[in-house]
Design an enzyme around this catalytic site. Structure first.
Site, short mmCIF file in Angstrom:
data_model
loop_
_atom_site.label_atom_id
_atom_site.label_comp_id
_atom_site.label_asym_id
_atom_site.label_seq_id
_atom_site.Cartn_x
_atom_site.Cartn_y
_atom_site.Cartn_z
N CYS A 2 83.81 -12.15 126.16
CA CYS A 2 83.34 -11.36 127.29
C CYS A 2 81.83 -11.19 127.17
O CYS A 2 81.21 -11.75 126.27
CB CYS A 2 84.02 -9.99 127.31
N ARG A 54 84.49 -10.01 132.11
CA ARG A 54 85.71 -10.00 131.29
C ARG A 54 86.43 -11.34 131.25
O ARG A 54 86.62 -11.98 132.29
CB ARG A 54 86.67 -8.93 131.83
N LEU A 55 86.81 -11.71 130.04
CA LEU A 55 87.77 -12.78 129.83
C LEU A 55 89.04 -12.13 129.31
O LEU A 55 89.06 -11.55 128.22
CB LEU A 55 87.26 -13.81 128.82
N SER A 56 90.11 -12.15 130.08
CA SER A 56 91.36 -11.46 129.73
C SER A 56 92.16 -12.29 128.74
O SER A 56 92.53 -13.42 129.05
CB SER A 56 92.19 -11.20 130.99
N ASN A 80 82.86 -6.33 123.92
CA ASN A 80 83.06 -7.78 123.86
C ASN A 80 83.66 -8.11 122.51
O ASN A 80 83.07 -7.82 121.48
CB ASN A 80 81.70 -8.50 124.02
N GLY A 81 84.86 -8.70 122.50
CA GLY A 81 85.44 -9.09 121.23
C GLY A 81 86.94 -8.90 121.17
O GLY A 81 87.63 -8.88 122.19
N GLU A 82 87.40 -8.73 119.96
CA GLU A 82 88.84 -8.55 119.72
C GLU A 82 89.02 -7.65 118.50
O GLU A 82 88.37 -7.84 117.47
CB GLU A 82 89.51 -9.90 119.46
N ASP A 102 93.50 -3.73 123.30
CA ASP A 102 92.56 -3.22 122.32
C ASP A 102 91.41 -2.44 122.94
O ASP A 102 90.84 -1.55 122.30
CB ASP A 102 92.04 -4.35 121.43
#
Length: 222
Positions: A2, A54-56, A80-82, A102
């Site tokens: 993201c 956003r990248l879902s 941005n991240g995981e 998350d």
């Protein structure tokens, strides 16, 4: 992947450019990092602006669109991240309802424990910006390894940040002069070590560091 962007006005000076147009341009610059959804947020006094692309991946629902506000409306977060351990962290939260991904867990952690204690608990790769509307403080941080990038710049009128240097360059500023020191380091090491960037007054946040900017005093701590 993201993208996050944002800026804070540090005084009441009037400027020729539009803040709304600026945050939109910054978000557009990071659209390639997150093609699924783009949006921005501004504070009630129009001094704080956050944007997100956003990248879902983990949670596909619209409930995890960002910028995201905590339940008590004190915190605004872009991320941005995981977070790898978000399911475990969910078990220590008082309000576990509707925590499907998350991002929601992160926001609830910050709400319950405060920013710095929340960051201590998470395991993952991330770049995070959070605005504390009660204490009037901005928090910026990166993961311990530095997998997710985060650039920022500070002058007497604004603090602005972004996931890539091109998004930061969309901010109307005279800060973008090339750094001879950074250029020298690039040719020596084949990269530019943090906290420097190719520009004199644009910096990469060092991995694992937390930048806290207090708008009451206009002072920065890292």
């Amino acid at each position: 992947m993201c993208g996050i962007v944002g800026f804070i006005k540090l005084n009441n000076k009037k400027h020729e450019f539009s803040s709304i147009d600026t945050i939109k341009k910054m978000v557009n610059q990071i659209q390639s990092r997150g093609p699924d959804f783009q949006d921005y947020w501004q504070s009630e006094d129009s001094k704080v602006f956050f944007g997100h692309s956003r990248l879902s991946i983990i949670d596909l629902s619209n409930k995890s669109n960002q910028p995201i506000l905590s339940n008590n409306k004190r915190w605004t977060v872009v991320f941005n991240g995981e977070i790898y351990n978000y399911k475990d962290l969910k078990t220590i939260l008082k309000d576990r309802n509707d925590l499907s991904g998350d991002t929601k867990v992160l926001t609830s952690l910050i709400e319950q424990f405060g920013f710095e204690k929340a960051i201590e608990k998470i395991d993952g790769m991330f770049a995070i910006a959070a605005w504390d509307s009660l204490q009037k403080k901005l928090y910026l941080t990166r993961d311990r390894i530095g997998e997710k990038p985060l650039y920022y710049s500070l002058n007497e009128d604004f603090l602005f940040f972004g996931s890539n240097i091109n998004s930061v360059r969309k901010f109307p500023s005279n800060n973008f002069s090339l750094s001879n020191s950074a250029i020298s380091q690039y040719f020596k090491y084949n990269y530019i070590p943090s906290p420097q960037s190719i520009y004199k007054n644009v910096f990469k946040l060092v991995p694992a560091n937390i930048l806290v900017f207090d708008t009451k005093t206009n002072k920065k701590n890292i």
